[in-house]
Design a protein around this motif. Sequence first.
Motif, PDB file in Angstrom:
ATOM      1  N   TRP A 100      20.301   1.914  -8.115  1.00  0.00           N
ATOM      2  CA  TRP A 100      19.563   1.945  -6.851  1.00  0.00           C
ATOM      3  C   TRP A 100      18.152   1.430  -7.058  1.00  0.00           C
ATOM      4  CZ3 TRP A 100      15.270   4.983  -7.229  1.00  0.00           C
ATOM      5  CH2 TRP A 100      15.302   6.130  -8.034  1.00  0.00           C
TER       6      TRP A 100
ATOM      7  N   ASP B  29      14.193   1.673  -4.862  1.00  0.00           N
ATOM      8  CA  ASP B  29      13.397   1.986  -3.672  1.00  0.00           C
ATOM      9  C   ASP B  29      12.020   1.368  -3.880  1.00  0.00           C
ATOM     10  OD1 ASP B  29      11.845   3.816  -5.159  1.00  0.00           O
ATOM     11  OD2 ASP B  29      12.729   5.582  -4.247  1.00  0.00           O
TER      12      ASP B  29
ATOM     13  N   ASN C  18       9.285   2.463  -4.975  1.00  0.00           N
ATOM     14  CA  ASN C  18       8.565   2.847  -6.193  1.00  0.00           C
ATOM     15  C   ASN C  18       9.290   2.507  -7.492  1.00  0.00           C
ATOM     16  OD1 ASN C  18       6.568   4.228  -4.629  1.00  0.00           O
ATOM     17  ND2 ASN C  18       7.882   6.047  -4.527  1.00  0.00           N
ATOM     18  N   CYS C  19      10.618   2.603  -7.468  1.00  0.00           N
ATOM     19  CA  CYS C  19      11.391   2.609  -8.718  1.00  0.00           C
ATOM     20  C   CYS C  19      12.673   1.775  -8.632  1.00  0.00           C
ATOM     21  CB  CYS C  19      11.807   4.039  -9.056  1.00  0.00           C
ATOM     22  SG  CYS C  19      10.421   5.125  -9.410  1.00  0.00           S
TER      23      CYS C  19
ATOM     24  N   SER D 132       1.606   4.922  -5.254  1.00  0.00           N
ATOM     25  CA  SER D 132       3.009   5.113  -4.925  1.00  0.00           C
ATOM     26  C   SER D 132       3.148   5.570  -3.473  1.00  0.00           C
ATOM     27  CB  SER D 132       3.610   6.208  -5.811  1.00  0.00           C
ATOM     28  OG  SER D 132       3.444   5.915  -7.164  1.00  0.00           O
ATOM     29  N   GLU D 133       4.315   5.310  -2.907  1.00  0.00           N
ATOM     30  CA  GLU D 133       4.634   5.950  -1.632  1.00  0.00           C
ATOM     31  C   GLU D 133       5.257   7.291  -1.921  1.00  0.00           C
ATOM     32  OE1 GLU D 133       6.582   4.149   1.708  1.00  0.00           O
ATOM     33  OE2 GLU D 133       5.671   2.225   1.180  1.00  0.00           O
TER      34      GLU D 133
ATOM     35  N   LEU E 205      12.758   9.201  -0.135  1.00  0.00           N
ATOM     36  CA  LEU E 205      12.959   8.139  -1.124  1.00  0.00           C
ATOM     37  C   LEU E 205      13.746   8.673  -2.327  1.00  0.00           C
ATOM     38  CD1 LEU E 205       9.416   6.494  -1.214  1.00  0.00           C
ATOM     39  CD2 LEU E 205      11.508   5.433  -0.364  1.00  0.00           C
ATOM     40  N   PRO E 206      14.720   7.905  -2.829  1.00  0.00           N
ATOM     41  CA  PRO E 206      15.472   8.337  -4.010  1.00  0.00           C
ATOM     42  C   PRO E 206      14.573   8.735  -5.179  1.00  0.00           C
ATOM     43  CG  PRO E 206      16.465   6.355  -3.091  1.00  0.00           C
ATOM     44  CD  PRO E 206      15.240   6.642  -2.268  1.00  0.00           C
ATOM     45  N   SER E 207      13.517   7.964  -5.430  1.00  0.00           N
ATOM     46  CA  SER E 207      12.652   8.251  -6.586  1.00  0.00           C
ATOM     47  C   SER E 207      11.960   9.610  -6.435  1.00  0.00           C
ATOM     48  CB  SER E 207      11.611   7.144  -6.777  1.00  0.00           C
ATOM     49  OG  SER E 207      10.840   6.970  -5.609  1.00  0.00           O
ATOM     50  N   VAL E 208      11.531   9.932  -5.231  1.00  0.00           N
ATOM     51  CA  VAL E 208      10.846  11.212  -5.002  1.00  0.00           C
ATOM     52  C   VAL E 208      11.866  12.363  -5.023  1.00  0.00           C
ATOM     53  CG1 VAL E 208       9.412  12.527  -3.380  1.00  0.00           C
ATOM     54  CG2 VAL E 208       9.005  10.073  -3.687  1.00  0.00           C
TER      55      VAL E 208
ATOM     56  N   ASN F 131      14.817  12.422  -6.604  1.00  0.00           N
ATOM     57  CA  ASN F 131      15.289  12.635  -7.974  1.00  0.00           C
ATOM     58  C   ASN F 131      14.345  13.544  -8.744  1.00  0.00           C
ATOM     59  OD1 ASN F 131      17.605  10.984  -9.496  1.00  0.00           O
ATOM     60  ND2 ASN F 131      17.090   9.923  -7.612  1.00  0.00           N
ATOM     61  N   ILE F 132      13.053  13.290  -8.609  1.00  0.00           N
ATOM     62  CA  ILE F 132      12.072  14.124  -9.321  1.00  0.00           C
ATOM     63  C   ILE F 132      12.090  15.537  -8.746  1.00  0.00           C
ATOM     64  CG2 ILE F 132       9.585  14.421  -9.709  1.00  0.00           C
ATOM     65  CD1 ILE F 132       9.517  11.338 -10.069  1.00  0.00           C
TER      66      ILE F 132
ATOM     67  N   PHE G  54      14.848  17.263 -10.432  1.00  0.00           N
ATOM     68  CA  PHE G  54      14.501  17.636 -11.821  1.00  0.00           C
ATOM     69  C   PHE G  54      13.672  18.934 -11.813  1.00  0.00           C
ATOM     70  CE2 PHE G  54      14.453  12.815 -12.996  1.00  0.00           C
ATOM     71  CZ  PHE G  54      15.828  12.797 -13.049  1.00  0.00           C
TER      72      PHE G  54
ATOM     73  N   ASP H 160       2.780  15.175  -6.990  1.00  0.00           N
ATOM     74  CA  ASP H 160       2.153  14.797  -5.716  1.00  0.00           C
ATOM     75  C   ASP H 160       1.983  13.274  -5.742  1.00  0.00           C
ATOM     76  OD1 ASP H 160      -0.254  14.214  -7.058  1.00  0.00           O
ATOM     77  OD2 ASP H 160      -1.309  15.972  -6.314  1.00  0.00           O
ATOM     78  N   VAL H 161       1.270  12.731  -4.774  1.00  0.00           N
ATOM     79  CA  VAL H 161       1.187  11.277  -4.639  1.00  0.00           C
ATOM     80  C   VAL H 161       0.475  10.628  -5.832  1.00  0.00           C
ATOM     81  CG1 VAL H 161      -0.917  11.330  -3.220  1.00  0.00           C
ATOM     82  CG2 VAL H 161       0.660   9.410  -2.984  1.00  0.00           C
TER      83      VAL H 161
END
Lengths: 70, 70, 70, 70, 70, 70
Positions: free
Chosen positions: A40, A42, A44-45, B2-3, B8-11, B13-14, B17, B42-43
């Motif tokens: 995937w 997005d 950012n990544c 970063s957005e 968003l998948p990246s946000v 996913n974290i 975690f 955070d951002v």
Amino acid sequence: MSEFDTSLPSVRNIQNFIQEKNEVELKLVTDDLIVGKIVWQDVNCICLMDHYEQPTIVWRQAIVFIKPKP
Amino acid sequence: MSEFDTSLPSVRNIQNFIQEKNEVELKLVTDDLIVGKIVWQDVNCICLMDHYEQPTIVWRQAIVFIKPKP
Amino acid sequence: MSEFDTSLPSVRNIQNFIQEKNEVELKLVTDDLIVGKIVWQDVNCICLMDHYEQPTIVWRQAIVFIKPKP
Amino acid sequence: MSEFDTSLPSVRNIQNFIQEKNEVELKLVTDDLIVGKIVWQDVNCICLMDHYEQPTIVWRQAIVFIKPKP
Amino acid sequence: MSEFDTSLPSVRNIQNFIQEKNEVELKLVTDDLIVGKIVWQDVNCICLMDHYEQPTIVWRQAIVFIKPKP
Amino acid sequence: MSEFDTSLPSVRNIQNFIQEKNEVELKLVTDDLIVGKIVWQDVNCICLMDHYEQPTIVWRQAIVFIKPKP
């Protein structure tokens, strides 16, 4: 920050690598070269899956280039 | 910058975690690899807690990739 | 550019380090590790005072991580 | 891009270095350390004059830290 | 993020390299020097084709300079 | 991204180097030092002409400092 507009060639190319499950090389600012299939992306990544099905979430800011494996 | 949009998948996913207390490896632009559990994001930053319960506040701009430990 | 909103954990944590005069380690993109007490922060910089009361004005863009000394 | 608002501590500190003709050390991302007096700043750059009255126009993006010489 | 306005000299020059199929050298932040013909550009990336018709998608953020081969 | 406003000292100084055909040294993030005359600038890039009349299009993001040759 990258622009993330699916009409852009850079975004569409990566979308194709995802759909066609192309193996790619990703060169990073640390000079690491990681290999895998993009699963995937997005804004950012980009997430790469290696041969052991382990994901690596790569920050776009750290990408130098992407090369599809021939 | 970063957005930081939780859809968003990246946000997300974290966020996963954090909730699942996954141990992750964080590769940094200085080539350091730090290991720990993410406790907040955070951002601007991601905060990692090591085995000795010591926090490290990492700037997003310095992140190359994140890998959950298998 | 960082976001500088005092409700963000990253900004609040640094505000706490200032108020509690915590000693911190600052890792920089040049791989330098500088130690001192943070005396002020703004949207561009963080100012660290060393043991000899000498200030160092660090650009946020150059910060990799901050660790409070245990 | 830096914010360039003269009410910010980071911008005011540099303005003071200019007015008081303080000698400063500028650490750069290439690990260079250059020494001189700041003669002007704008949103993109800081100009340093060395002992031979030769100017160096430094990009803000390349600055790691500034230290006034004690 | 770069500005991507076709009236800018930097964007027009690259457009010319594409149309005239000029061979160029691309110096990257990792100190790599890659050689090829630019086949497309967008706001995020520049795509270079090497002698074996293999594409490399280079992130603009990682470009240091471009030199047309004499 | 740099601000590109011709009233800024940084932009005006470079404009002067162009008009007066000053030879300058450009230090880059890769630690390269390139020498030549600036022939144009825009918001993304600065173009340098070397002794052999070969152009190098340098990305602003990769510039550390500019020094006019004394």
